[in-house]
Design a protein around this motif. Structure first.
Motif, PDB file in Angstrom:
ATOM      1  N   THR A 158       0.809  -1.206   0.000  1.00  0.00           N
ATOM      2  CA  THR A 158       0.000   0.000   0.000  1.00  0.00           C
ATOM      3  C   THR A 158       0.846   1.261   0.000  1.00  0.00           C
ATOM      4  OG1 THR A 158      -0.110  -0.093   2.394  1.00  0.00           O
ATOM      5  CG2 THR A 158      -1.930  -1.101   1.184  1.00  0.00           C
ATOM      6  N   ASP A 159       2.175   1.105   0.055  1.00  0.00           N
ATOM      7  CA  ASP A 159       3.038   2.284   0.050  1.00  0.00           C
ATOM      8  C   ASP A 159       2.815   3.090  -1.219  1.00  0.00           C
ATOM      9  OD1 ASP A 159       6.002   0.825   1.621  1.00  0.00           O
ATOM     10  OD2 ASP A 159       4.110   1.515   2.461  1.00  0.00           O
ATOM     11  N   ASP A 160       2.646   4.400  -1.055  1.00  0.00           N
ATOM     12  CA  ASP A 160       2.420   5.266  -2.215  1.00  0.00           C
ATOM     13  C   ASP A 160       3.673   5.427  -3.063  1.00  0.00           C
ATOM     14  OD1 ASP A 160      -0.221   5.690  -1.501  1.00  0.00           O
ATOM     15  OD2 ASP A 160       0.247   7.481  -0.317  1.00  0.00           O
ATOM     16  N   ASP A 161       4.839   5.158  -2.467  1.00  0.00           N
ATOM     17  CA  ASP A 161       6.092   5.320  -3.193  1.00  0.00           C
ATOM     18  C   ASP A 161       6.339   4.188  -4.191  1.00  0.00           C
ATOM     19  OD1 ASP A 161       6.552   7.539  -1.679  1.00  0.00           O
ATOM     20  OD2 ASP A 161       7.893   6.537  -0.278  1.00  0.00           O
ATOM     21  N   ILE A 162       5.606   3.088  -4.055  1.00  0.00           N
ATOM     22  CA  ILE A 162       5.846   1.916  -4.883  1.00  0.00           C
ATOM     23  C   ILE A 162       4.782   1.828  -5.963  1.00  0.00           C
ATOM     24  CG2 ILE A 162       6.001  -0.599  -4.901  1.00  0.00           C
ATOM     25  CD1 ILE A 162       6.920  -0.371  -1.989  1.00  0.00           C
ATOM     26  N   ILE A 163       5.251   1.722  -7.175  1.00  0.00           N
ATOM     27  CA  ILE A 163       4.325   1.540  -8.282  1.00  0.00           C
ATOM     28  C   ILE A 163       4.497   0.107  -8.760  1.00  0.00           C
ATOM     29  CG2 ILE A 163       3.729   2.244 -10.621  1.00  0.00           C
ATOM     30  CD1 ILE A 163       4.915   5.003  -9.922  1.00  0.00           C
ATOM     31  N   MET A 164       3.457  -0.680  -8.618  1.00  0.00           N
ATOM     32  CA  MET A 164       3.507  -2.063  -9.053  1.00  0.00           C
ATOM     33  C   MET A 164       2.748  -2.174 -10.362  1.00  0.00           C
ATOM     34  SD  MET A 164       3.077  -4.128  -5.504  1.00  0.00           S
ATOM     35  CE  MET A 164       3.552  -5.647  -6.273  1.00  0.00           C
ATOM     36  N   THR A 165       3.406  -2.822 -11.313  1.00  0.00           N
ATOM     37  CA  THR A 165       2.775  -2.989 -12.612  1.00  0.00           C
ATOM     38  C   THR A 165       2.818  -4.450 -13.029  1.00  0.00           C
ATOM     39  OG1 THR A 165       4.827  -2.600 -13.821  1.00  0.00           O
ATOM     40  CG2 THR A 165       3.460  -0.669 -13.355  1.00  0.00           C
ATOM     41  N   LYS A 177       0.821  -2.288 -17.019  1.00  0.00           N
ATOM     42  CA  LYS A 177      -0.338  -1.600 -16.455  1.00  0.00           C
ATOM     43  C   LYS A 177      -0.223  -1.585 -14.937  1.00  0.00           C
ATOM     44  CE  LYS A 177      -3.299  -3.199 -20.168  1.00  0.00           C
ATOM     45  NZ  LYS A 177      -4.393  -4.078 -20.534  1.00  0.00           N
ATOM     46  N   GLU A 178      -0.541  -0.435 -14.330  1.00  0.00           N
ATOM     47  CA  GLU A 178      -0.484  -0.319 -12.881  1.00  0.00           C
ATOM     48  C   GLU A 178      -1.546  -1.224 -12.243  1.00  0.00           C
ATOM     49  OE1 GLU A 178      -0.663   3.118  -9.457  1.00  0.00           O
ATOM     50  OE2 GLU A 178      -0.178   3.680 -11.510  1.00  0.00           O
ATOM     51  N   LEU A 179      -1.159  -1.870 -11.135  1.00  0.00           N
ATOM     52  CA  LEU A 179      -2.086  -2.754 -10.445  1.00  0.00           C
ATOM     53  C   LEU A 179      -3.156  -1.949  -9.724  1.00  0.00           C
ATOM     54  CD1 LEU A 179       0.347  -5.333  -8.812  1.00  0.00           C
ATOM     55  CD2 LEU A 179      -1.040  -5.661 -10.841  1.00  0.00           C
ATOM     56  N   SER A 180      -4.352  -2.489  -9.722  1.00  0.00           N
ATOM     57  CA  SER A 180      -5.438  -1.845  -8.990  1.00  0.00           C
ATOM     58  C   SER A 180      -5.303  -2.179  -7.505  1.00  0.00           C
ATOM     59  CB  SER A 180      -6.788  -2.360  -9.500  1.00  0.00           C
ATOM     60  OG  SER A 180      -6.938  -3.730  -9.136  1.00  0.00           O
ATOM     61  N   ASP A 181      -6.002  -1.451  -6.675  1.00  0.00           N
ATOM     62  CA  ASP A 181      -5.986  -1.718  -5.234  1.00  0.00           C
ATOM     63  C   ASP A 181      -6.459  -3.141  -4.948  1.00  0.00           C
ATOM     64  OD1 ASP A 181      -5.051   0.813  -4.706  1.00  0.00           O
ATOM     65  OD2 ASP A 181      -7.045   1.654  -4.291  1.00  0.00           O
ATOM     66  N   GLU A 182      -7.448  -3.592  -5.704  1.00  0.00           N
ATOM     67  CA  GLU A 182      -7.969  -4.950  -5.530  1.00  0.00           C
ATOM     68  C   GLU A 182      -6.889  -5.989  -5.850  1.00  0.00           C
ATOM     69  OE1 GLU A 182     -11.176  -7.790  -7.778  1.00  0.00           O
ATOM     70  OE2 GLU A 182     -11.754  -5.704  -7.448  1.00  0.00           O
ATOM     71  N   ASP A 183      -6.147  -5.777  -6.948  1.00  0.00           N
ATOM     72  CA  ASP A 183      -5.079  -6.698  -7.322  1.00  0.00           C
ATOM     73  C   ASP A 183      -3.974  -6.715  -6.264  1.00  0.00           C
ATOM     74  OD1 ASP A 183      -6.372  -7.421  -9.657  1.00  0.00           O
ATOM     75  OD2 ASP A 183      -5.258  -5.981 -10.902  1.00  0.00           O
ATOM     76  N   ARG A 184      -3.650  -5.555  -5.732  1.00  0.00           N
ATOM     77  CA  ARG A 184      -2.635  -5.486  -4.675  1.00  0.00           C
ATOM     78  C   ARG A 184      -3.073  -6.281  -3.445  1.00  0.00           C
ATOM     79  NH1 ARG A 184       0.090   0.459  -4.868  1.00  0.00           N
ATOM     80  NH2 ARG A 184      -0.794   0.993  -6.850  1.00  0.00           N
ATOM     81  N   GLU A 185      -4.335  -6.175  -3.115  1.00  0.00           N
ATOM     82  CA  GLU A 185      -4.848  -6.899  -1.946  1.00  0.00           C
ATOM     83  C   GLU A 185      -4.788  -8.409  -2.177  1.00  0.00           C
ATOM     84  OE1 GLU A 185      -5.816  -7.434   1.770  1.00  0.00           O
ATOM     85  OE2 GLU A 185      -5.472  -5.442   0.941  1.00  0.00           O
ATOM     86  N   ILE A 186      -5.101  -8.847  -3.382  1.00  0.00           N
ATOM     87  CA  ILE A 186      -5.023 -10.276  -3.718  1.00  0.00           C
ATOM     88  C   ILE A 186      -3.580 -10.755  -3.594  1.00  0.00           C
ATOM     89  CG2 ILE A 186      -5.231 -11.940  -5.605  1.00  0.00           C
ATOM     90  CD1 ILE A 186      -7.690 -10.269  -6.561  1.00  0.00           C
TER      91      ILE A 186
END
Length: 104
Positions: free
Chosen positions: A76-83, A87-96
């Motif tokens: 959930t860190d705002d400094d990290i961009i996960m793709t 394509k950037e991951l959605s919050d839902e994908d990050r939670e999964i």
């Protein structure tokens, strides 16, 4: 131990003791003394040797490399961009992904 390492690296590079001495700025007899264990290189010589052989000073000194500390990263860190596939991951994908990584 450092003497044997210097000797091995020197031979690997196919450089004579005389050539290495010129590169490091010492006499050939000094290089011989290092390699036979009769003398230890100064800290500046160790640094020069490490630069020349493209190794760390710890390697020359026979020290094991330190283990890198594990770094905890919150998804959930705002400094990290996960793709994924550009394509950037959605919050839902990050939670999964977070649940999968935690074994839940």
């Amino acid at each position: 131990m450092i003497g044997q390492t210097i000797r091995d690296l020197r031979k690997e590079k196919r450089v004579s003791q005389t050539e290495l001495a010129k590169i490091v700025g010492v006499s050939q007899t000094t290089v011989t003394a290092w390699e036979t264990g009769k003398a230890e290189p100064s800290s500046s010589a160790v640094s020069n040797l490490a630069d020349y052989f493209n190794v760390t000073t710890d390697y020359l000194l026979g020290r094991p490399e330190k283990k890198k500390e594990k770094q905890n990263v919150e998804l959930t860190d705002d400094d990290i961009i996960m793709t994924y596939q550009g394509k950037e991951l959605s919050d839902e994908d990050r939670e999964i992904i977070k649940r999968l990584m935690n074994g839940k």
